[in-house]
Write an enzyme that holds these catalytic residues in place. Sequence first.
Site, PDB file in Angstrom:
ATOM      1  N   ARG A  80      -5.932   5.556  -3.722  1.00  0.00           N
ATOM      2  CA  ARG A  80      -5.871   4.601  -4.843  1.00  0.00           C
ATOM      3  C   ARG A  80      -5.222   3.219  -4.745  1.00  0.00           C
ATOM      4  O   ARG A  80      -5.065   2.748  -5.901  1.00  0.00           O
ATOM      5  CB  ARG A  80      -5.705   5.586  -5.915  1.00  0.00           C
ATOM      6  CG  ARG A  80      -6.369   6.427  -6.235  1.00  0.00           C
ATOM      7  CD  ARG A  80      -6.403   7.358  -7.842  1.00  0.00           C
ATOM      8  NE  ARG A  80      -4.971   7.595  -8.412  1.00  0.00           N
ATOM      9  CZ  ARG A  80      -4.865   7.989  -9.759  1.00  0.00           C
ATOM     10  NH1 ARG A  80      -5.963   8.129 -10.398  1.00  0.00           N
ATOM     11  NH2 ARG A  80      -3.475   8.189  -9.836  1.00  0.00           N
ATOM     12  N   ASP A  81      -4.366   3.082  -3.529  1.00  0.00           N
ATOM     13  CA  ASP A  81      -3.689   1.875  -3.698  1.00  0.00           C
ATOM     14  C   ASP A  81      -3.589   1.493  -2.096  1.00  0.00           C
ATOM     15  O   ASP A  81      -2.668   1.170  -1.653  1.00  0.00           O
ATOM     16  CB  ASP A  81      -2.255   1.959  -4.140  1.00  0.00           C
ATOM     17  CG  ASP A  81      -1.676   0.653  -4.479  1.00  0.00           C
ATOM     18  OD1 ASP A  81      -2.263  -0.400  -4.600  1.00  0.00           O
ATOM     19  OD2 ASP A  81      -0.493   0.559  -4.338  1.00  0.00           O
ATOM     20  N   LEU A  82      -4.831   1.380  -1.448  1.00  0.00           N
ATOM     21  CA  LEU A  82      -5.059   0.983  -0.144  1.00  0.00           C
ATOM     22  C   LEU A  82      -5.035  -0.651   0.089  1.00  0.00           C
ATOM     23  O   LEU A  82      -5.764  -1.251  -0.831  1.00  0.00           O
ATOM     24  CB  LEU A  82      -6.231   1.554   0.446  1.00  0.00           C
ATOM     25  CG  LEU A  82      -6.127   2.949   0.638  1.00  0.00           C
ATOM     26  CD1 LEU A  82      -7.490   3.615   0.851  1.00  0.00           C
ATOM     27  CD2 LEU A  82      -5.053   3.195   1.930  1.00  0.00           C
TER      28      LEU A  82
END
Length: 189
Positions: free
Chosen positions: A46-48
């Site tokens: 969810r935060d690549l």
Amino acid sequence: EYCQGGSLEDLRQNRGGRMPLAEAGAFMLQSLDGLAYVHQRGFVHRDLKPHNILLNNGNGQWTAKIADLGLARNFERAGFSGLTATGSYAGSYPFMPREQLTNFKYFKPVSDVWAMGATLYYLLTGEVPYNFQPKQDPVAVILKGAVVPIRQRITRLPGRVADVIDRALAIDLKHRYQDAAELRHALEQ
């Protein structure tokens, strides 16, 4: 694990703002191996982004490592815990797929695929997939804007690689690679 090489963002900056395909591609394949492991176990990151892929030098070779799993969540149980409120979101706008704003609570591996496609796009071009303008609401750009095809940013990219990146960045989830393993296989080809 201490990763003394910094992040892919640090390396991109050290390379003058863009990385060659051979180097960026090798690090992306390694990163997708790690992400496939995460997806196979029922989780999404969810935060690549390039800042969250770190470089470690072991045995004289640099290896990419996915970091900062602070927003990771079990997608198989998404929506049951109530810990993420409907209508909430987190992440980094330049690497955020549309559904991260519209359906964050039910985030799936296909959304991590978009972020990895955006990361590779950025490493190769030095630009993000959306045209963010100063003083423009980034949420509006993500919700209503179109992804700029990578061939408009870099013409010397092999057509098959450009096709893989463009498919990873498809707005419609059904047209995207569905998980990291599928994207990795396509990129490797």
